[in-house]
Design an enzyme around this catalytic site. Structure first.
Site, PDB file in Angstrom:
ATOM      1  N   THR A   1     -15.098  -0.014  -7.872  1.00 31.74           N
ATOM      2  CA  THR A   1     -15.431  -0.021  -6.439  1.00 31.74           C
ATOM      3  C   THR A   1     -16.890  -0.422  -6.251  1.00 31.74           C
ATOM      4  OG1 THR A   1     -15.630   1.254  -4.393  1.00 31.74           O
ATOM      5  CG2 THR A   1     -15.700   2.516  -6.441  1.00 31.74           C
TER       6      THR A   1
ATOM      7  N   ASN B   1     -17.550  -0.448 -13.815  1.00 28.42           N
ATOM      8  CA  ASN B   1     -17.450  -1.519 -12.807  1.00 28.42           C
ATOM      9  C   ASN B   1     -17.953  -2.830 -13.399  1.00 28.42           C
ATOM     10  OD1 ASN B   1     -16.665  -1.621  -9.911  1.00 28.42           O
ATOM     11  ND2 ASN B   1     -18.609  -2.701  -9.729  1.00 28.42           N
TER      12      ASN B   1
ATOM     13  N   HIS C   1      -6.858   5.330   1.900  1.00 27.56           N
ATOM     14  CA  HIS C   1      -6.679   4.274   2.908  1.00 27.56           C
ATOM     15  C   HIS C   1      -5.209   3.969   3.189  1.00 27.56           C
ATOM     16  CE1 HIS C   1     -11.034   2.730   1.985  1.00 27.56           C
ATOM     17  NE2 HIS C   1     -11.012   3.832   2.693  1.00 27.56           N
TER      18      HIS C   1
ATOM     19  N   TYR D   1      -0.505  -8.564   7.208  1.00 26.69           N
ATOM     20  CA  TYR D   1       0.026  -7.538   6.294  1.00 26.69           C
ATOM     21  C   TYR D   1       1.316  -7.991   5.613  1.00 26.69           C
ATOM     22  CZ  TYR D   1      -3.744  -4.412   7.066  1.00 26.69           C
ATOM     23  OH  TYR D   1      -5.005  -3.873   7.050  1.00 26.69           O
TER      24      TYR D   1
ATOM     25  N   CYS E   1       5.362   4.655  12.944  1.00 23.84           N
ATOM     26  CA  CYS E   1       5.692   4.384  14.337  1.00 23.84           C
ATOM     27  C   CYS E   1       4.490   4.707  15.230  1.00 23.84           C
ATOM     28  CB  CYS E   1       6.903   5.212  14.765  1.00 23.84           C
ATOM     29  SG  CYS E   1       7.312   4.931  16.508  1.00 23.84           S
TER      30      CYS E   1
ATOM     31  N   CYS F   1       6.246   7.701  17.864  1.00 27.25           N
ATOM     32  CA  CYS F   1       6.589   9.060  17.395  1.00 27.25           C
ATOM     33  C   CYS F   1       5.867   9.444  16.100  1.00 27.25           C
ATOM     34  CB  CYS F   1       8.101   9.201  17.217  1.00 27.25           C
ATOM     35  SG  CYS F   1       8.741   8.329  15.779  1.00 27.25           S
TER      36      CYS F   1
ATOM     37  N   ASP G   1      -2.311  -0.380  -2.845  1.00 31.88           N
ATOM     38  CA  ASP G   1      -1.266  -1.107  -3.577  1.00 31.88           C
ATOM     39  C   ASP G   1      -0.265  -0.211  -4.304  1.00 31.88           C
ATOM     40  OD1 ASP G   1      -2.643  -0.276  -5.954  1.00 31.88           O
ATOM     41  OD2 ASP G   1      -3.899  -2.067  -5.875  1.00 31.88           O
TER      42      ASP G   1
END
Ligand code: OAD
Length: 264
Positions: A211, A236, A123, A67, A131, A134, A108
């Site tokens: 997509t 598309n 997503h 990531y 976290c 918590c 993004d």
């Protein structure tokens, strides 16, 4: 093509609730790779190994390396013409007291950067972290995510535990922070699903942009919109399994097609 564009414009002039579902293809022209097409992310990386609760359990340092690398790649990316057109359409429709509701699978944030407001991020966002203890969510654009990740490139062959617990980002409460994105095998957040379902049920036009329509439940929203009486438009590059549902089908780049469909 001109004929279908004209038909689309005629229909759109009477649309009062415009729903949209976007995917990686709309950001391709901003230089962000898609997942499944040529050069797609999942062609090089096994998503289960780096983007799942099991991968996190096994080696959070490796997941963060992936990531951190994606954040590095996205940091300088800007919205393209397609994002811009949709933001202008929203502005115009809002002034006309019409509804614009955009549901995106993209993490993004380029729709928001372009000025779109009513955006549901199904997503999550690459620019938010959460976290594990918590559950507090932070907006965060740090690249590297911690100094341990300075100058690291994601190594797709990596399997070893290269990073230690203290290398990971931590919350004020002491818990470990993870990307606030939905991983494979995880449920979508309920409030996002509710908004997406509402959009699919209420809209009179449902437009699907960039997509592959392969990931559920996103693809099911098209079905839902269609069975609730909306016309479906698909923009598309390549054919998709949902093409048969389209009342308006446009094959090409969203940055080329969207400006032709909307006068703004
Ligand atoms: P995919 O990579 O599956 O599909 C992208 C689609 O965009 C392909 O069908 C391309 O033909 C099309 N495309 C490429 N360039 C385009 C352009 N310039 N204009 C228009 N279309 C273009 O990406 P998604 O459908 O977004 O999930 O993938 C859905 C989800 O699967 C992602 O959100 C991600 C992934 O695994 C998670 O990470 C949870």
């Amino acid at each position: 093509m001109n004929n279908i564009i004209k038909k689309f414009k005629d229909y759109f002039s009477n649309v009062r609730y415009f729903g949209l579902l976007t995917g990686a293809g709309i950001s391709a022209e901003s230089g962000i790779p898609t997942f499944r097409g040529a050069g797609g992310l999942w062609r090089s990386y096994k998503c289960q190994n780096i983007s799942s609760p099991q991968a996190w359990e096994k080696d959070p340092g490796l997941v963060w390396e992936f990531y951190n690398y994606r954040r590095y790649c996205m940091l300088d990316k800007k919205p393209n013409v397609g994002h811009g057109v949709l933001a202008s359409v929203e502005e115009k429709m809002t002034m006309e007291n019409k509804t614009f509701s955009l549901v995106t699978q993209n993490i993004d944030d380029l729709h928001l950067d372009a000025g779109s407001k009513n955006v549901t991020r199904l997503h999550g966002s690459i620019w938010q972290i959460r976290c594990c203890a918590c559950k507090k969510i932070y907006n965060n654009r740090d690249v590297p995510i911690t100094s341990a990740y300075e100058n690291t490139q994601f190594d797709k062959e990596a399997t070893s535990h290269k990073f230690k617990k203290e290398d990971l980002p931590h919350c004020d409460c002491g818990g470990v922070l993870r990307p606030h994105v939905v991983w494979f095998g995880e449920a979508l957040e309920q409030h996002n699903v509710t908004q997406a379902v509402h959009t699919a049920e209420k809209c009179d036009l449902f437009m699907v942009v960039g997509t592959s329509c392969l990931v559920h439940p996103a693809a099911q929203f098209i079905n839902m919109a269609k069975s609730n009486g909306a016309k479906v438009a698909i923009v598309n590059l390549d054919p998709t399994p949902a093409d048969g549902m389209a009342d308006f089908l446009f094959h090409g780049k969203s940055g080329d097609i969207l400006p032709q469909l909307f006068d703004c």
